[in-house]
Design an enzyme around this catalytic site. Structure first.
Site, PDB file in Angstrom:
ATOM      1  N   LYS A  58       5.092 -34.859  16.525  1.00  0.00           N
ATOM      2  CA  LYS A  58       4.908 -35.928  17.511  1.00  0.00           C
ATOM      3  C   LYS A  58       3.999 -35.450  18.639  1.00  0.00           C
ATOM      4  CE  LYS A  58       9.238 -38.085  16.233  1.00  0.00           C
ATOM      5  NZ  LYS A  58      10.684 -38.218  16.429  1.00  0.00           N
ATOM      6  N   GLN A 102      15.251 -36.747  20.670  1.00  0.00           N
ATOM      7  CA  GLN A 102      15.282 -36.459  19.231  1.00  0.00           C
ATOM      8  C   GLN A 102      16.723 -36.395  18.724  1.00  0.00           C
ATOM      9  OE1 GLN A 102      12.504 -36.203  17.159  1.00  0.00           O
ATOM     10  NE2 GLN A 102      13.990 -36.131  15.508  1.00  0.00           N
ATOM     11  N   ASP A 125      11.220 -45.420  20.842  1.00  0.00           N
ATOM     12  CA  ASP A 125      11.829 -45.270  19.521  1.00  0.00           C
ATOM     13  C   ASP A 125      12.410 -46.609  19.062  1.00  0.00           C
ATOM     14  OD1 ASP A 125      11.666 -42.948  18.059  1.00  0.00           O
ATOM     15  OD2 ASP A 125      13.262 -41.910  19.157  1.00  0.00           O
TER      16      ASP A 125
END
Ligand code: NAP
Length: 296
Positions: A58, A102, A125
């Protein structure tokens, strides 16, 4: 005689590269006109190998498109309160346009509590209930990155979805449920008749065999076999399980939920693992971050 290949591999890596160059061009334009450069932050707790790899990808992708990126690390022992404090600080920070935490988090931290603490306007997200709810009723929202990536692949390959029977295997909050919801939206890609299967589903093979489009997101390597697939089906393999492999430097390789070699010849289109859905997930995250800065 060499048999002509009847199926087409959906090249997620290539599509992701194309989209990255589109995003990079947009960022260059913003830079030229003095607009804010998108800034994505990622919180990583602990040292899980998979999470380390995903976050590294990422961060690297942010650099490739010209975004700013910040990686914030915590040790496994971090308390829920400390993590919530960091989330609150990132919510307030005007330079951060979007951020992710995460997953998975250590067992002593409630993932749901952390997700709900994120300002939904920075939730790139797409896990916050506001974004999940808005996207499920077709309102503008940050759509969960993996499902958004899957839809983008269908769109870029011009795969017809209207009236098709889409069978989704898996009902998780991050893949199964949102992709099922998107595939039934009154739009393209969508307008499909959707069946969602899970570990309690009876006659699973029979149901999968009815799918014109099969989206496998169960995390069981090689689970979907050729005899479960209708000839000409479109098969999207979301699974990424690390399996031991003596031939790679890392000692493992990624395996999808579909037995690719036997299933591919029966399909019209199929995504490989790796190089299918995975690269699209990261690109969707970048697209959401760009959207976050444009929304300001
Ligand atoms: P998850 O939360 O573990 O959910 C798995 C789902 O599959 C559950 O709904 C489960 O049913 C169902 N399932 C498990 N075994 C089954 C079986 N034998 N028959 C039918 N259904 C079964 O997993 P996830 O987070 O959705 O991820 C799924 C896979 O996608 C994993 O391999 C993950 O690594 C991968 N993934 C890849 C990306 C990417 O970017 N490529 C992104 C996210 C996830 P129950 O609900 O009944 O337990």
């Amino acid at each position: 005689m060499i048999e002509a290949q009847s199926f087409q591999i959906i090249d997620g890596k290539h599509i992701a590269d194309v989209i990255k160059s589109e995003i990079a061009a947009e960022v260059a334009l913003r830079r030229k006109s003095g607009k804010k450069i998108p800034h994505l932050a990622a919180i990583l707790v602990g040292h899980d190998g998979g999470s380390e790899t995903y976050v590294a990808h990422k961060v690297k992708s942010c650099e490739q498109v010209g975004f700013k990126s910040t990686l914030i690390r915590f040790e496994e022992e971090v308390t829920e309160e400390e993590l919530l404090g960091k989330v609150a600080a990132l919510n307030q920070d005007p330079d951060i346009d979007g951020f992710i935490v995460q997953l998975p988090l250590p067992a002593h931290i409630s993932e749901q509590k952390i997700i709900e603490a994120i300002d939904y306007r920075k939730d790139v997200d797409g896990f916050h209930p506001v974004n999940v709810g808005r996207s499920s009723i077709g309102l503008p929202a940050f759509v969960s990155a993996t499902p958004a990536g899957i839809l983008e692949l269908l769109r870029r390959y011009n795969i017809q979805t209207s009236g098709k029977h889409c069978v989704v295997i898996g009902r998780s909050n991050i893949v199964g449920k949102p992709v099922a919801s998107l595939m039934m939206q009154k739009s393209y890609p969508g307008d499909a008749t959707v069946t969602v299967c899970h570990s309690r589903t009876h006659n699973l093979s029979e149901i999968i065999r009815q799918g014109d489009i099969v989206i496998a997101a169960l995390g069981r390597p090689g689970f979907v076999k050729a005899d479960m697939i209708k000839p000409g089906a479109v098969v999207i393999d979301v699974g990424t399980t690390r399996v031991p492999c003596s031939e790679t430097k890392s000692g493992y390789r990624l395996k999808g939920d579909v037995a690719f070699d036997e299933v591919a010849p029966k399909c019209s289109y199929i995504t490989p693992v790796p190089g299918g859905v995975g690269p699209m997930t990261i690109v969707s995250l970048l697209k959401n971050t760009l959207l976050a800065v444009q929304n300001k």
